[in-house]
Design an enzyme around this catalytic site. Structure first.
Site, PDB file in Angstrom:
ATOM      1  N   SER A 128     -18.884  64.095  -2.985  1.00 32.38           N
ATOM      2  CA  SER A 128     -18.125  63.469  -4.074  1.00 32.38           C
ATOM      3  C   SER A 128     -16.629  63.751  -3.984  1.00 32.38           C
ATOM      4  CB  SER A 128     -18.610  63.896  -5.463  1.00 32.38           C
ATOM      5  OG  SER A 128     -19.985  63.633  -5.617  1.00 32.38           O
ATOM      6  N   SER A 185     -22.372  60.159  -2.712  1.00 30.36           N
ATOM      7  CA  SER A 185     -21.082  60.693  -3.142  1.00 30.36           C
ATOM      8  C   SER A 185     -20.703  60.127  -4.499  1.00 30.36           C
ATOM      9  CB  SER A 185     -20.001  60.326  -2.115  1.00 30.36           C
ATOM     10  OG  SER A 185     -18.767  60.920  -2.434  1.00 30.36           O
ATOM     11  N   ASP A 189     -17.811  59.237  -6.645  1.00 29.22           N
ATOM     12  CA  ASP A 189     -16.382  58.980  -6.457  1.00 29.22           C
ATOM     13  C   ASP A 189     -15.817  58.444  -7.765  1.00 29.22           C
ATOM     14  OD1 ASP A 189     -17.036  59.677  -3.855  1.00 29.22           O
ATOM     15  OD2 ASP A 189     -17.213  57.604  -3.195  1.00 29.22           O
TER      16      ASP A 189
END
Length: 383
Positions: free
Chosen positions: A259, A297, A299
């Site tokens: 992330s 991830s 984001d």
């Protein structure tokens, strides 16, 4: 171990701060990497007047590699004065609290905290504890803290619950203006980026408009990307730097997992939807470093404007007026976000050293000498 911004480092000549952190670690410009745009005095999010950053870094024994980063948009004394804000999720495999209200109102009040995934609730509670002490009226009225996370479980014993409310409060108390330490500090302590040692990074850009100069600053907690994706100064380097990658083993997290949290600050007068537009441009800055964005991830990007003080206070009894930059003139601010995001990520990589953590897990640092050699060979820098 708490890390603030020592006064002697805040007094260091600004030109040196573009090339080294307060602790003397190299930044991307020390390697000669070219970046477009004009940075602010510190080339940091704190170039935006009022913004302060504080850290608590926890490194103990061979299992604790974590911490907390605190950001005060208007400084601690004005935490009860909401800022215009916008949120963007590039990929939602992560958490940032308070964003429902940001999407609804285009504002938020109070500081921001960034930590590891399992401590995001503690960070939320820690902001409330700090607010009860320093702004009891805000705490007794209504507060939705902004707390965000990235996963540090490869290097840190994330199940150990080492971050406490006191840790969060200490980071909030340690916040200062001036140059900002980078690398394995604060919430970025145990993070990895492109399967090198990652963590905290920042940069800024100056934007002229209508006879005034405004600042756009970006802070990232970088914990994303596969090694083969890495691009620096426009040159794909992942394949050339693939030889030392312990995170490529099957027992590690999926490639690209981790992330990134990005916080964009500006003193340019904007309203909420315009802040959201700035937050969306973080994606373009990240793309310059090579990532395509992984399913694994989270984001998540927050942007805020410190302009129009007092205009969003809920107790205001009369109609309010806002000053804002017209939509048709925002392109230079978008460009500033893209440029500062790219440099902030690279700073997080460059200002770092190898780290070994829980169960012997090791993350190598970006090999700075090899990067210089490869970029010089590609004609991007002069070694």
């Amino acid at each position: 171990m708490a890390i603030g911004l020592p006064a002697e480092n805040r007094a260091t000549p600004a030109g040196n701060q573009h090339r080294a952190t307060p602790a003397g670690k190299p930044r991307a410009r020390a390697l000669g990497l070219p970046f477009a745009g004009r940075p602010g005095r510190w080339n940091a999010v704190t170039d935006v007047p009022g913004v302060e950053v504080g850290y608590v870094t926890l490194v103990e024994g061979d299992r604790v590699r974590t911490g907390v980063t605190a950001i005060h948009p208007r400084g601690p004394a004005a935490a009860d004065d909401p800022v215009a804000a916008g949120f963007h999720s590039q990929n939602g495999n992560g958490e940032m609290t308070g964003v429902s209200w940001i999407n609804e109102s285009g504002t938020f009040a109070g500081p921001v905290a960034i930590t590891n995934t399992y401590a995001v609730g503690v960070a939320h509670a820690g902001i409330i504890a700090w607010t009860i002490t320093h702004h009891p009226g805000l705490a007794e009225g209504w507060l939705l803290p902004v707390a965000a996370e990235t996963w540090d479980g490869y290097l840190n014993d994330i199940n150990g619950h080492y971050v406490s409310e006191d840790t969060v409060v200490a980071a909030l108390e340690a916040a200062r203006s001036g140059p900002v330490e980078e690398g394995s500090v604060g919430g970025g302590t145990g993070m990895n980026c492109y399967q090198f040692k990652g963590g905290s990074g920042t940069a800024s850009r100056l934007v002229p408009f209508a006879g005034r100069q405004y600042t756009v600053g970006v802070f990232v907690q970088a914990n994303f990307g596969r090694r083969d994706e890495l691009v620096l100064a426009g040159v794909p380097l992942g394949a050339e730097l693939s030889d030392d990658n312990p995170m490529a083993t099957p027992s590690a997290a999926p490639p690209g997992a981790g992330s990134i949290i990005a916080v964009v600050a500006t003193d340019a007068p904007l309203f909420g939807h315009q802040c959201q537009a700035l937050a969306r441009r973080v994606t373009a800055g990240l793309a310059r470093t090579g990532t395509s964005g992984s399913h694994f991830s989270g984001d998540l990007f927050l942007a805020f404007s410190t302009a129009n003080p007092g205009a969003f206070r809920p107790e205001a009894p009369t109609a309010q007026q806002l000053t804002f930059i017209p939509w048709g003139h925002l392109d230079p601010f978008y460009q500033a976000v893209v440029q500062a995001t790219e440099e902030a990520v690279v700073n997080a990589l460059v200002a770092n050293e190898e780290m070994t953590g829980r169960d012997g897990h090791r993350t190598p640092a970006l090999p700075r000498d090899r990067v210089v050699e490869l970029l010089a060979r590609a004609g991007r820098i002069t070694s």
